[in-house]
Design an enzyme around this catalytic site. Sequence first.
Site, PDB file in Angstrom:
ATOM      1  N   ASP A 124       0.850  -1.183   0.000  1.00 47.94           N
ATOM      2  CA  ASP A 124       0.000   0.000   0.000  1.00 47.94           C
ATOM      3  C   ASP A 124       0.896   1.247   0.000  1.00 47.94           C
ATOM      4  OD1 ASP A 124      -2.788   1.028   0.434  1.00 47.94           O
ATOM      5  OD2 ASP A 124      -1.861   1.888   2.224  1.00 47.94           O
ATOM      6  N   GLU A 137       1.418   0.212  -4.906  1.00 49.90           N
ATOM      7  CA  GLU A 137       0.934   1.487  -5.406  1.00 49.90           C
ATOM      8  C   GLU A 137       2.129   2.424  -5.527  1.00 49.90           C
ATOM      9  OE1 GLU A 137      -3.503   2.323  -3.831  1.00 49.90           O
ATOM     10  OE2 GLU A 137      -2.023   2.310  -2.242  1.00 49.90           O
TER      11      GLU A 137
END
Length: 684
Positions: free
Chosen positions: A359, A388
Amino acid sequence: MIDLCVGTLIASAASAPVAAGMCRPDDAVVYPTGYDVKFNSFPYYKGDDLGLTIAGNKASFKLWSPEASAVKLRLYANARGGEALQTVDMTKGADGTWVADLTPVPYGRFYTFQVEHGGKWLKETPGIWAKAVGVNGDRAAVVDMAKTNPEGWETDKGPVVKSITDAVIYEMHHRDFSMHPNSGIVNKGKFIAMTEDGTVTPLGDKTGIDHLKELGVTHVHILPSYDYNSVDETQLPSNGYNWGYDPLNYNAPEGSYSTNPADPSTRIREMKEMVKALHEAGIGVVMDVVYNHTAQNDDSNFSLTAPGYFYRHNPNGSYSDASGCGNETASDRPMAGDFIVNSVKYWAKEYHIDGFRFDLMAIHDTETMNRVAAELKAINPNIFVYGEGWTAGGTPLPAERRALKENVAKMNGIAVFSDDIRDAVKGHYSDATDRGFATGKPGLEETVKIGIVASTAHPQVDYSKGNNSKFAYASAPTQIINYVSCHDDLTLTDKLKKSMPTASDAERMRAAKLAQTIVFTSQGTPFMFAGEEVFRNKKGVHNSYCSPDSINAIDWNLKHENADQFNYYKELIALRKAHPAFRMTTADDIARNIKFDDVKTPNLLSYSILNNANGDEWKEIKVVLNGADNDAEVKLPKGEWKVIAFDGNINHLGLTDENEAPLMMKGGKTSVPHRSALILARIK
Ligand code: CA
């Protein structure tokens, strides 16, 4: 709760890429400065035995807390409340550590550390290395890990993955997948939902793990499954729902997904049972990991262990906040980088996890991410890592050190999500009504081409016309994850509803098929959100991180209602798995084997994959994508073409006519129906 809600709200906006050329006001900050400079002089402890290690009859406790003036270890009978059974003054060990040994091993007991820092006793903490915790994660637990292994665990293995581009990733939340009354699953919302064979809907369609096998995905990507903060584990089953982007204990599973959060061993054993069941089905398990921030600030386990050290700060000492959740961790500091590396290694070894999704990965530095990938590959070469490639706010970490998507070529064995293909195909994520290539908005053709070549350099792709990134940031397709939706933002179904408000569901389903056809035929690795194969929706809620099951649970009766959609996805996956041409591994191969046709019509793209690419049995594959509201005409080269996909139908072995004869095309002028893909294989 306020912090959580704010944090998760912005975590949704975390989809926002820090695109090249975007203003980065934080770049003016030179790092490290001010408050953070002091951490450079902290001792470095190299060992990987922090927390509790058990050898024979001896339990060794070790805490790294270099500024502590004293540390106490407390043993308890229960996970919460009650007086300590025993309090031990820990002694100073090497390199900032504090140690205590106990004989015999106090199995079944709970424990905490308490640090005296700056003349004050901080709150008790399970530390940052608790591998087992009691209910709600307040205290760590002494557990015999060997006893948590399911039968046959020693020989358990995930799938062999030659290249990440061979993977088909299915992103799933435990409750979404099994919670609906129609799921036919007994252990709804639990890890062991995945261990139930033979489950069906009231209408007889397969659900659970049998559904995954039928669909053909290679990997399940589970949303955060470490112990998170928001769900009260003492209030099951009346408790709420959360995505879990609020980390509490990074090295123990979440209690609410177990059948008994009060027993520290149960969640461990049941998560292993889930992994084993998926492995037996040939499916790998990717875990979503959120090392970039913690749910709490001063009260987090990091802060109660070594105050300040694990976070980045502004020059005045306040928390910097690249996560949008109130803080950001400091992977670039040796003990914080080691924590991340050792944590993923632990999950890989103890739980046989096959992949990790980071993340807000750009909050981490590229060096740490390179270590993550290298050390995981050394344990198991089939493990892959992606994340990400953006942050959700400014960070003091210099841009060149961030694990940004634009820096992916500086990393080895790391892939990033392509927001380029995502937003170009379906429309911008932040504007519900915005359309994309697949829903008739012109001008996005070049960005879709960037997606098709997995953001690698290609002689026929003009990156200056890209809607988002303006250069070929990937040096190989193995660095790119393609998708059109995930847990963040509107589901594809809801996005299509908002952006095509007057269209019928049948029209929207055509658009969904086309959108996913682009994802699954593009180079890179395809990724899909659970339930979209049955046209699942979330009733228009884009940030459903704490919405009830009535919003988040997948209604499996949709599988019957939308059987045609499910079959399309299944065949699309089968096509990709049967044909390595869609799974090239080098940028050179893509540049050599993909040839775009000269098409000037808006919302129309046509290209060939040539030369039996990547060892494919098919010499030439023609892919024509028509996202327009109208049918389009293309001129096909003469030959004998087997029709694989046409007008919203697909069969990876080739479509057939009403007499079950193979459907063929001869070339020449061909009409491609509106909002659909034409896929052909050249026979002659
Ligand atoms: Ca929890």
